[in-house]
Scaffold this motif. Structure first.
Motif, PDB file in Angstrom:
ATOM      1  N   VAL A 193      55.728  13.874  49.420  1.00 17.91           N
ATOM      2  CA  VAL A 193      55.183  15.222  49.334  1.00 17.91           C
ATOM      3  C   VAL A 193      53.726  15.174  49.757  1.00 17.91           C
ATOM      4  O   VAL A 193      52.935  14.412  49.194  1.00 17.91           O
ATOM      5  N   VAL A 194      53.376  15.968  50.761  1.00 12.90           N
ATOM      6  CA  VAL A 194      52.027  15.960  51.318  1.00 12.90           C
ATOM      7  C   VAL A 194      51.288  17.219  50.880  1.00 12.90           C
ATOM      8  O   VAL A 194      51.812  18.334  50.993  1.00 12.90           O
ATOM      9  N   ASN A 195      50.080  17.035  50.379  1.00 17.55           N
ATOM     10  CA  ASN A 195      49.200  18.153  50.040  1.00 17.55           C
ATOM     11  C   ASN A 195      48.335  18.442  51.258  1.00 17.55           C
ATOM     12  O   ASN A 195      47.465  17.658  51.615  1.00 17.55           O
ATOM     13  N   ALA A 196      48.601  19.572  51.917  1.00 15.64           N
ATOM     14  CA  ALA A 196      47.876  19.930  53.130  1.00 15.64           C
ATOM     15  C   ALA A 196      46.896  21.071  52.896  1.00 15.64           C
ATOM     16  O   ALA A 196      46.519  21.784  53.832  1.00 15.64           O
ATOM     17  N   THR A 197      46.457  21.243  51.646  1.00 15.33           N
ATOM     18  CA  THR A 197      45.505  22.315  51.336  1.00 15.33           C
ATOM     19  C   THR A 197      44.235  22.160  52.164  1.00 15.33           C
ATOM     20  O   THR A 197      43.737  23.126  52.749  1.00 15.33           O
ATOM     21  N   ALA A 198      43.703  20.941  52.200  1.00 12.82           N
ATOM     22  CA  ALA A 198      42.560  20.644  53.056  1.00 12.82           C
ATOM     23  C   ALA A 198      43.113  20.056  54.352  1.00 12.82           C
ATOM     24  O   ALA A 198      43.440  18.876  54.414  1.00 12.82           O
ATOM     25  N   ARG A 199      43.246  20.871  55.370  1.00  8.08           N
ATOM     26  CA  ARG A 199      43.927  20.426  56.587  1.00  8.08           C
ATOM     27  C   ARG A 199      43.208  19.271  57.266  1.00  8.08           C
ATOM     28  O   ARG A 199      43.835  18.455  57.933  1.00  8.08           O
ATOM     29  N   ALA A 200      41.904  19.217  57.113  1.00  8.97           N
ATOM     30  CA  ALA A 200      41.162  18.123  57.731  1.00  8.97           C
ATOM     31  C   ALA A 200      41.398  16.804  57.004  1.00  8.97           C
ATOM     32  O   ALA A 200      41.184  15.736  57.579  1.00  8.97           O
ATOM     33  N   ARG A 201      41.841  16.890  55.741  1.00  6.75           N
ATOM     34  CA  ARG A 201      42.077  15.678  54.961  1.00  6.75           C
ATOM     35  C   ARG A 201      43.351  15.828  54.130  1.00  6.75           C
ATOM     36  O   ARG A 201      43.300  15.907  52.900  1.00  6.75           O
ATOM     37  N   PRO A 202      44.511  15.863  54.762  1.00  4.77           N
ATOM     38  CA  PRO A 202      45.757  15.931  53.986  1.00  4.77           C
ATOM     39  C   PRO A 202      45.916  14.663  53.150  1.00  4.77           C
ATOM     40  O   PRO A 202      45.379  13.603  53.490  1.00  4.77           O
ATOM     41  N   SER A 203      46.645  14.778  52.047  1.00  9.13           N
ATOM     42  CA  SER A 203      46.831  13.627  51.160  1.00  9.13           C
ATOM     43  C   SER A 203      48.263  13.597  50.652  1.00  9.13           C
ATOM     44  O   SER A 203      48.946  14.625  50.602  1.00  9.13           O
ATOM     45  N   LEU A 204      48.719  12.407  50.275  1.00  9.82           N
ATOM     46  CA  LEU A 204      50.047  12.279  49.691  1.00  9.82           C
ATOM     47  C   LEU A 204      49.980  12.614  48.205  1.00  9.82           C
ATOM     48  O   LEU A 204      49.277  11.951  47.443  1.00  9.82           O
ATOM     49  N   ALA A 205      50.701  13.649  47.807  1.00  8.54           N
ATOM     50  CA  ALA A 205      50.710  14.036  46.399  1.00  8.54           C
ATOM     51  C   ALA A 205      51.543  13.060  45.584  1.00  8.54           C
ATOM     52  O   ALA A 205      51.153  12.645  44.492  1.00  8.54           O
ATOM     53  N   VAL A 206      52.702  12.683  46.110  1.00  7.87           N
ATOM     54  CA  VAL A 206      53.596  11.766  45.401  1.00  7.87           C
ATOM     55  C   VAL A 206      54.717  11.363  46.356  1.00  7.87           C
ATOM     56  O   VAL A 206      54.923  11.996  47.389  1.00  7.87           O
ATOM     57  N   GLY A 207      55.424  10.320  45.984  1.00  2.48           N
ATOM     58  CA  GLY A 207      56.586   9.905  46.744  1.00  2.48           C
ATOM     59  C   GLY A 207      57.722   9.534  45.808  1.00  2.48           C
ATOM     60  O   GLY A 207      57.501   8.926  44.762  1.00  2.48           O
ATOM     61  N   LEU A 208      58.930   9.932  46.163  1.00  2.00           N
ATOM     62  CA  LEU A 208      60.131   9.515  45.437  1.00  2.00           C
ATOM     63  C   LEU A 208      60.859   8.506  46.307  1.00  2.00           C
ATOM     64  O   LEU A 208      60.949   8.684  47.524  1.00  2.00           O
ATOM     65  N   GLN A 209      61.415   7.463  45.697  1.00  2.00           N
ATOM     66  CA  GLN A 209      62.071   6.441  46.494  1.00  2.00           C
ATOM     67  C   GLN A 209      63.329   5.921  45.833  1.00  2.00           C
ATOM     68  O   GLN A 209      63.537   6.087  44.631  1.00  2.00           O
ATOM     69  N   ALA A 210      64.171   5.278  46.659  1.00  2.00           N
ATOM     70  CA  ALA A 210      65.448   4.769  46.164  1.00  2.00           C
ATOM     71  C   ALA A 210      65.297   3.461  45.405  1.00  2.00           C
ATOM     72  O   ALA A 210      66.014   3.204  44.443  1.00  2.00           O
ATOM     73  N   GLN A 211      64.367   2.626  45.827  1.00  2.00           N
ATOM     74  CA  GLN A 211      64.222   1.313  45.211  1.00  2.00           C
ATOM     75  C   GLN A 211      63.423   1.373  43.918  1.00  2.00           C
ATOM     76  O   GLN A 211      62.661   2.306  43.682  1.00  2.00           O
ATOM     77  N   GLY A 212      63.601   0.306  43.089  1.00  2.00           N
ATOM     78  CA  GLY A 212      62.776   0.143  41.896  1.00  2.00           C
ATOM     79  C   GLY A 212      63.284   0.894  40.693  1.00  2.00           C
ATOM     80  O   GLY A 212      64.240   1.666  40.754  1.00  2.00           O
ATOM     81  N   ARG A 213      62.596   0.637  39.568  1.00  2.00           N
ATOM     82  CA  ARG A 213      62.921   1.328  38.321  1.00  2.00           C
ATOM     83  C   ARG A 213      61.686   1.911  37.649  1.00  2.00           C
ATOM     84  O   ARG A 213      61.628   3.079  37.360  1.00  2.00           O
ATOM     85  N   ALA A 214      60.666   1.067  37.411  1.00  2.64           N
ATOM     86  CA  ALA A 214      59.466   1.565  36.730  1.00  2.64           C
ATOM     87  C   ALA A 214      58.630   2.392  37.683  1.00  2.64           C
ATOM     88  O   ALA A 214      58.761   2.305  38.893  1.00  2.64           O
TER      89      ALA A 214
END
Length: 440
Positions: free
Chosen positions: A274-295
């Protein structure tokens, strides 16, 4: 006696230690008990998300899909029109092959200036963008025009269209290219921008496009470009992150809130970023969900967030239904749907809180193994407009509803599986059922 006295003293000391630390243990035990209750207790309410029907062995192949009204258009080595007015009985009504319609990886359904229905088909096998007449599919399909360029359109992989302007990605030369579609018979290249990579493109708000790229050194990229009606583009901002690495399947901006975008890659077994593009000059990754891992793989934003995550059982990891995440679709019900090739699943994400998207509804079927693309009923352009229109106007003095919050309504989706050349029609009954973590 001495042994008994020694044992009694040991017991008393142990009791004192327990009394001193009891409050801490009790608090931890309560949190663990709540976590276990939420994660392990049976879900009493689940959404009715099912495969309604399957259309097998489409002769021209099935790598990508979009739709106009009640007709889905499936592309690969040609174009096939499928009547999906009856979700339980889809049927082929027309097909088209052409020398330029080879290895087509993306299709965009749009309306020309005169209102006629058209398709823009991106074909890597011929390095061409092909314009197809889809105004009366029951009377047949035809090629109206094409622009072919082995350099500028090398490996063309993705296309989006607004009005008479198309944007495509050409991974072979790491470019985003703008194309004029004003004249059906003679589409022409207008301009291009070179990036470190360009695999998928999506429209953002206010004359911007979002571009995703995988396999870049040190991770993939998410880039925002601005454009003017002449097709000239300019880089506005970009983010590079290892979680965007691997093969990037798709990028889509959330229609009702263009400050939120999604990207899917095969990194970590299959990931949704999920990308936060509020500041278009500096977009940032808000979070990521993934298949691997548990914690939890990402640090909490604050101690309060850590408490919330522990209480609800939310975690970015271990979502097996995201294995091989390959494509995205935004639906009128303001859900983001993810197609997972390895898991053979389609997942509906509730992004009311973009920092903690929730796997709300899941359909899993062996016939979905290898799924490569999907779109919502009516097509991408229609779905985006409907999602925007569904956001209620905020009353004066009242707290506005999050534009990313689902409406709770149903959705119909079309998914394609290249390996079997099949089209599947899916039905999500909607509602608010939640699978907090479907695999833990």
């Amino acid at each position: 006696r001495a042994a008994r006295a020694l044992r009694d003293r040991s017991v008393r000391r142990a009791r004192v230690r327990v009394m001193r630390t009891g409050d801490g243990f009790a608090a931890r035990a309560s949190r663990l008990a709540l976590f276990a209750l939420l994660c392990l207790a049976p879900q009493l309410v689940r959404a009715d998300f099912t495969v309604s029907s399957v259309l097998p062995e489409i002769e021209t192949g099935a790598r990508a899909v979009d739709a106009h009204d009640s007709v889905a258009y499936v592309v690969d080595d040609g174009v096939t029109a499928v009547d999906v007015s009856d979700a339980n009985a889809p049927r082929v009504i027309a097909s088209l092959t052409d020398v330029d319609l080879r290895g087509c990886a993306s299709v965009a359904a749009y309306a020309a200036a005169n209102g006629q229905k058209r398709l823009a088909v991106a074909c890597a096998g011929s390095n061409a963008l092909v314009v197809v007449d889809a105004n009366a599919p029951r009377d047949g399909l035809s090629v109206l025009g094409a622009v072919q360029d082995d350099t500028a359109l090398n490996g063309i992989s993705s296309v989006v269209v607004k009005d008479a302007l198309a944007f495509v990605t050409a991974p072979g030369v790491k470019r985003v290219v703008s194309v004029d579609l004003a004249v059906d018979a003679s589409p022409r290249i207008l301009s291009f921008v070179s990036l470190s990579g360009a695999d998928a493109v999506s429209f953002a708000a206010d004359n911007h496009v979002a571009v995703g790229a995988g396999y870049a050194h040190g991770g993939g990229r998410f880039t925002i470009l601005s454009y003017v009606p002449s097709g000239v583009m300019m880089k506005v901002g970009s983010i590079k992150d290892g979680r965007l690495g691997g093969e990037l399947g798709d990028v889509r901006v959330f229609p009702a809130d263009p400050n939120v975008a999604f990207a899917v890659t095969d990194a970590a077994g299959g990931s949704v970023l999920v990308v936060n593009a509020t500041a278009r000059a500096r977009p940032s990754l808000a979070v990521g969900l993934q298949a691997q891992g548990r914690a939890a793989a990402t640090a909490p934003l604050s101690s309060e967030d850590e408490d919330v995550d522990a209480a609800t059982g939310w975690t970015p990891n271990g979502h097996r239904s995201l294995a091989g995440a390959a494509a995205l679709a935004m639906a009128p019900n303001r859900m983001a749907y993810v197609a997972s090739a390895d898991a053979g699943a389609v997942v509906a994400l509730d992004a009311t809180d973009p920092r903690r998207p929730i796997l709300a509804h899941i359909v899993s079927d062996t016939k979905l193994r290898g799924v490569a693309d999907l779109c919502a009923q009516g097509g991408r352009a229609y779905s985006a407009a409907a999602a925007i229109a569904s956001v209620p106007a905020a009353e004066e003095g009242a707290e506005s509803t999050a534009a990313t919050a689902p409406t709770g309504g149903p959705a119909v989706l079309y998914a394609v599986v290249p390996g079997a050349n099949r089209l599947l029609v899916l039905h999500d009954a909607g509602g608010s059922a939640i699978v907090a973590n479907d695999e833990l």
